[in-house]
Design a protein around this motif. Sequence first.
Motif, PDB file in Angstrom:
ATOM      1  N   VAL A  43       0.830  -1.210   0.000  1.00 50.95           N
ATOM      2  CA  VAL A  43       0.000   0.000   0.000  1.00 50.95           C
ATOM      3  C   VAL A  43       0.863   1.258   0.000  1.00 50.95           C
ATOM      4  O   VAL A  43       0.527   2.258  -0.639  1.00 50.95           O
ATOM      5  CB  VAL A  43      -0.954  -0.009   1.206  1.00 50.95           C
ATOM      6  CG1 VAL A  43      -1.795   1.265   1.237  1.00 50.95           C
ATOM      7  CG2 VAL A  43      -1.854  -1.233   1.154  1.00 50.95           C
ATOM      8  N   TYR A  44       1.977   1.219   0.725  1.00 53.57           N
ATOM      9  CA  TYR A  44       2.865   2.380   0.803  1.00 53.57           C
ATOM     10  C   TYR A  44       4.213   2.024   0.184  1.00 53.57           C
ATOM     11  O   TYR A  44       5.263   2.163   0.816  1.00 53.57           O
ATOM     12  CB  TYR A  44       3.043   2.815   2.254  1.00 53.57           C
ATOM     13  CG  TYR A  44       1.747   3.137   2.957  1.00 53.57           C
ATOM     14  CD1 TYR A  44       1.111   4.364   2.758  1.00 53.57           C
ATOM     15  CD2 TYR A  44       1.146   2.204   3.800  1.00 53.57           C
ATOM     16  CE1 TYR A  44      -0.084   4.659   3.400  1.00 53.57           C
ATOM     17  CE2 TYR A  44      -0.052   2.488   4.443  1.00 53.57           C
ATOM     18  CZ  TYR A  44      -0.657   3.718   4.234  1.00 53.57           C
ATOM     19  OH  TYR A  44      -1.860   4.003   4.862  1.00 53.57           O
ATOM     20  N   SER A  45       4.196   1.572  -1.041  1.00 51.27           N
ATOM     21  CA  SER A  45       5.402   1.051  -1.686  1.00 51.27           C
ATOM     22  C   SER A  45       6.490   2.103  -1.850  1.00 51.27           C
ATOM     23  O   SER A  45       7.672   1.775  -1.832  1.00 51.27           O
ATOM     24  CB  SER A  45       5.048   0.459  -3.056  1.00 51.27           C
ATOM     25  OG  SER A  45       4.410   1.440  -3.862  1.00 51.27           O
ATOM     26  N   LEU A  46       6.121   3.367  -1.988  1.00 51.78           N
ATOM     27  CA  LEU A  46       7.127   4.420  -2.191  1.00 51.78           C
ATOM     28  C   LEU A  46       7.810   4.809  -0.882  1.00 51.78           C
ATOM     29  O   LEU A  46       9.030   4.968  -0.829  1.00 51.78           O
ATOM     30  CB  LEU A  46       6.483   5.642  -2.834  1.00 51.78           C
ATOM     31  CG  LEU A  46       5.926   5.447  -4.246  1.00 51.78           C
ATOM     32  CD1 LEU A  46       5.305   6.733  -4.769  1.00 51.78           C
ATOM     33  CD2 LEU A  46       7.034   4.968  -5.192  1.00 51.78           C
ATOM     34  N   GLY A  47       7.032   4.970   0.165  1.00 53.91           N
ATOM     35  CA  GLY A  47       7.621   5.396   1.437  1.00 53.91           C
ATOM     36  C   GLY A  47       8.003   4.264   2.350  1.00 53.91           C
ATOM     37  O   GLY A  47       8.708   4.478   3.346  1.00 53.91           O
ATOM     38  N   ALA A  48       7.575   3.036   2.040  1.00 54.99           N
ATOM     39  CA  ALA A  48       7.821   1.897   2.925  1.00 54.99           C
ATOM     40  C   ALA A  48       9.293   1.604   3.186  1.00 54.99           C
ATOM     41  O   ALA A  48       9.656   1.269   4.315  1.00 54.99           O
ATOM     42  CB  ALA A  48       7.124   0.651   2.369  1.00 54.99           C
ATOM     43  N   PRO A  49      10.196   1.696   2.155  1.00 52.97           N
ATOM     44  CA  PRO A  49      11.600   1.363   2.420  1.00 52.97           C
ATOM     45  C   PRO A  49      12.231   2.184   3.530  1.00 52.97           C
ATOM     46  O   PRO A  49      13.141   1.709   4.223  1.00 52.97           O
ATOM     47  CB  PRO A  49      12.281   1.635   1.074  1.00 52.97           C
ATOM     48  CG  PRO A  49      11.204   1.427   0.065  1.00 52.97           C
ATOM     49  CD  PRO A  49       9.953   1.940   0.724  1.00 52.97           C
ATOM     50  N   ARG A  50      11.761   3.426   3.718  1.00 51.30           N
ATOM     51  CA  ARG A  50      12.337   4.256   4.790  1.00 51.30           C
ATOM     52  C   ARG A  50      11.902   3.749   6.161  1.00 51.30           C
ATOM     53  O   ARG A  50      12.630   3.895   7.142  1.00 51.30           O
ATOM     54  CB  ARG A  50      11.898   5.706   4.606  1.00 51.30           C
ATOM     55  CG  ARG A  50      12.486   6.384   3.371  1.00 51.30           C
ATOM     56  CD  ARG A  50      12.278   7.886   3.432  1.00 51.30           C
ATOM     57  NE  ARG A  50      10.869   8.235   3.428  1.00 51.30           N
ATOM     58  CZ  ARG A  50      10.148   8.442   2.324  1.00 51.30           C
ATOM     59  NH1 ARG A  50      10.728   8.333   1.139  1.00 51.30           N
ATOM     60  NH2 ARG A  50       8.880   8.756   2.405  1.00 51.30           N
TER      61      ARG A  50
END
Length: 346
Positions: free
Chosen positions: A136-143
């Motif tokens: 769902v939060y693929s862009l911000g998830a890595p952080r």
Amino acid sequence: MESSTTLDYDYSSYSEEASRLVSPCNRDPDNKLGARLSIIYYFMFVLSLFGNGLVLLIIQRFERLTTVTNILLLNLVLSSLIFMSSLPFLGVYMQLSDWIFGKVMCKLVGSVYYLGFYSSVLFLTLLTFDRHLAVVYSLGAPRVRSRGYAVISCGVVWLVSGLASVRPMLLQTTYYHHVDERTYCDEYPGEVPDIDVVKLRTSGFYLQLFLFLIFPLAVIVYCYARIAVTVASSQLAAKFKTLRLIFVIVVLFFACWTPFNVIMLMHDEAVTCEEGQRLGYALQITRNLAYVYFCISPVFYTFVGKKFQNYFRQLVVQRYPGLKRYVSVSQHSRTNVSTKSTPNEL
């Protein structure tokens, strides 16, 4: 079954009191059903060793423990193995209706049972939440999904599971029942010195209800609902297959986990002998459904993904080179492992 730590007083002095306090209600019929069903415990134990051992082997051979998913999976596998290690002892106990392993093993097996049981539920919930973050939060998830996040989350789960096991650890022991001349490994039916048994049992009821039933179900339903919406709104060609998989995961969790918890909570509050007998039959059946789910859950959560399926095929080809022309294998670099998850890998 409940678990206990060693206390500094002798339970044997309470054996006659226990004989009077244990209900004379005849529970032989549902206990016999449980004894017959407990044969499955040995198969589940062997299956769990094989399946979870295979997951550990694949993680060790092809993955690295620097990713969030692998750290969570490793802890889920360990909690499943901890839980399953108690089943052979419980199987013997249910078939004999007599605890033959002594007081120390009663406390040890009970502790292992609840620690593995509670942690498995919470790790399944945590794994679902992490999968939700990745999709769902693929862009911000890595952080957010760093190794530190995974280690701290796993530490919290083990801590909460250990604290939740304190209540049964204080109340369980072995005691001899003079009426049927059997030794039981269970929650002591009388009063325990220096312990408010009523408050402990009441707190245990609500802990089981909210922390290990309502909370996991709410988190899993919410997370998979968000995942389903995200996948459905994407342009992925395999989105319908993924949605079917999500549906299967949720249905399996509900079907295997919810009935056991509901029946167990009702069984603990049974007032009459007839009510206890009816709920006893249901408890024996639903307990086995829940155990089967915990047995297969680590394997199910890994081998539904294409990456783990490919790793398994690589292991088969390496062990049996003659099958190489029949088994399709794509090579993945061990160093190219990402902390991200795509819907196709759910």
